[in-house]
Scaffold this active site. Structure first.
Site, mmCIF file in Angstrom:
data_model
loop_
_atom_site.group_PDB
_atom_site.id
_atom_site.type_symbol
_atom_site.label_atom_id
_atom_site.label_comp_id
_atom_site.label_asym_id
_atom_site.label_seq_id
_atom_site.Cartn_x
_atom_site.Cartn_y
_atom_site.Cartn_z
ATOM 1 C CE1 TYR A 157 -13.006 3.476 -8.486
ATOM 2 C CE2 TYR A 157 -15.295 3.126 -9.136
ATOM 3 C CZ TYR A 157 -14.206 2.800 -8.342
ATOM 4 O OH TYR A 157 -14.321 1.796 -7.408
ATOM 5 C CB THR A 192 -14.173 1.143 2.414
ATOM 6 O OG1 THR A 192 -14.322 1.736 1.120
ATOM 7 C CG2 THR A 192 -14.565 -0.321 2.358
ATOM 8 C CB SER A 196 -16.259 -0.782 -9.458
ATOM 9 O OG SER A 196 -17.390 -0.014 -9.082
ATOM 10 C CB VAL A 249 -17.910 -1.965 0.099
ATOM 11 C CG1 VAL A 249 -17.407 -2.716 1.326
ATOM 12 C CG2 VAL A 249 -18.274 -2.937 -1.018
ATOM 13 C CE LYS A 299 -12.011 0.123 -9.449
ATOM 14 N NZ LYS A 299 -11.008 -0.702 -8.741
ATOM 15 C CG ASP A 304 2.295 6.258 -5.326
ATOM 16 O OD1 ASP A 304 1.426 5.701 -6.044
ATOM 17 O OD2 ASP A 304 2.340 7.479 -5.141
ATOM 18 C CG ASP A 322 -2.177 0.817 1.047
ATOM 19 O OD1 ASP A 322 -3.263 0.205 0.993
ATOM 20 O OD2 ASP A 322 -2.095 2.062 0.925
#
Ligand SMILES: NC(=O)c1ccc[n+]([C@@H]2O[C@H](COP(=O)([O-])OP(=O)(O)OC[C@H]3O[C@@H](n4cnc5c(N)ncnc54)[C@H](O)[C@@H]3O)[C@@H](O)[C@H]2O)c1
Length: 237
Positions: free
Chosen positions: A142, A177, A129, A175, A146, A51, A37
């Site tokens: 995004y 998060t 996603s 979700v 995906k 990164d 991460d």
């Protein structure tokens, strides 16, 4: 269950949310887990701060795993980011960052691990996603990233199937998060675009996603290759 006894799993995005829950799940089932991460990762066997936009740093990170453990059995590509933005306000930097982490990062983590996964007859589980399987407003970069992950999953699945490596993908719906805080609708837009038919009155929980990652990463999914598993509570749009 000890499905991952003697197996080494790399989980990207392990500092938070779904990645953190998946790292914990795989570890609870016996895996040696490497958490990757850009933020510090805890509660794993080896934490690598990386990164994913720094593509040149990916191979050395994978080499570090091999130096430590000598094998890789599972790669869960979970790190990701995104944002809502009007198309006319998107910047090249914002577009490149989203595609860079979600799609390019996923691909080059996979290629760096592939020789080791061929050796172990291992598995890759990517993260798309429902934004990639369906439309999602104000998130062209995004959703494109995906959708790209889905195409990448299916392509790598057929290309590498005969080597014994399985490549599958989870497509989460909403979700609970921290990433959801990045998805704030722009001002003065038609919020009806966000309407979804949700049979459940709640969002998913990271642990519910982790269970799906563990399934696709393990031998129970030995005949699953190239699938896109939606874990979305039955989202219909
Ligand atoms: N939460 C949802 O509703 C939802 C829905 C669909 C898909 N997803 C996908 O699930 C995955 C996990 O997201 P989450 O919900 O757990 O969010 P999260 O924000 O809790 O976790 C994302 C992780 O990715 C890491 N990351 C981001 N950029 C990085 C970079 N450049 N290099 C390395 N690591 C980086 C972050 O540090 C973080 O730990 C993402 O790919 C996301 O797109 C989430």
């Amino acid at each position: 269950m000890n499905r991952f006894q003697d197996k080494v799993a790399i989980v990207t995005g392990a500092a938070s949310g779904i990645g953190q829950a998946t790292a914990a799940r795989l570890r609870s089932e016996g895996a040696t887990v490497v958490g990757v991460d850009r933020d510090p990762v805890s509660d794993v066997d080896l934490a690598i701060q990386l990164d994913l936009l720094d593509v040149a740093a990916i191979q050395p990170a994978v080499d570090q795993v091999i130096a430590a453990y000598g094998r890789i059995d599972v790669l869960c590509n979970i790190a990701g980011l995104g944002h809502f933005i009007r198309d006319e306000e998107e910047t090249l930097e914002g577009w490149n960052r989203t595609i860079g982490v979600n799609l390019t990062g996923t691909y080059f983590m996979s290629t760096a691990c592939l020789p080791h996964l061929i050796e172990s007859k291992g598995a890759i589980v990517n993260t798309a996603s429902t934004a990639g399987t369906n439309a999602q407003p104000w998130s062209s970069a995004y959703s494109a990233s995906k959708g790209g992950v889905i195409a990448l999953t299916q392509t790598m699945a057929i290309t590498n199937g005969k080597t014994g490596v399985r490549v599958n993908c989870i497509a989460p719906g909403g979700v609970e998060t921290p990433i959801t805080e990045q998805f704030l609708p722009p001002d003065d837009v038609d919020l009806a675009l966000m309407n979804r038919i949700l049979p459940f009155d709640r969002m998913g929980r990271p642990a519910e996603l982790a269970a799906a990652f563990a399934f696709l990463a393990g031998d129970d999914a030995s005949y699953c290759n190239g699938i896109i598993l939606r874990v979305d509570g039955g989202m219909q749009a």
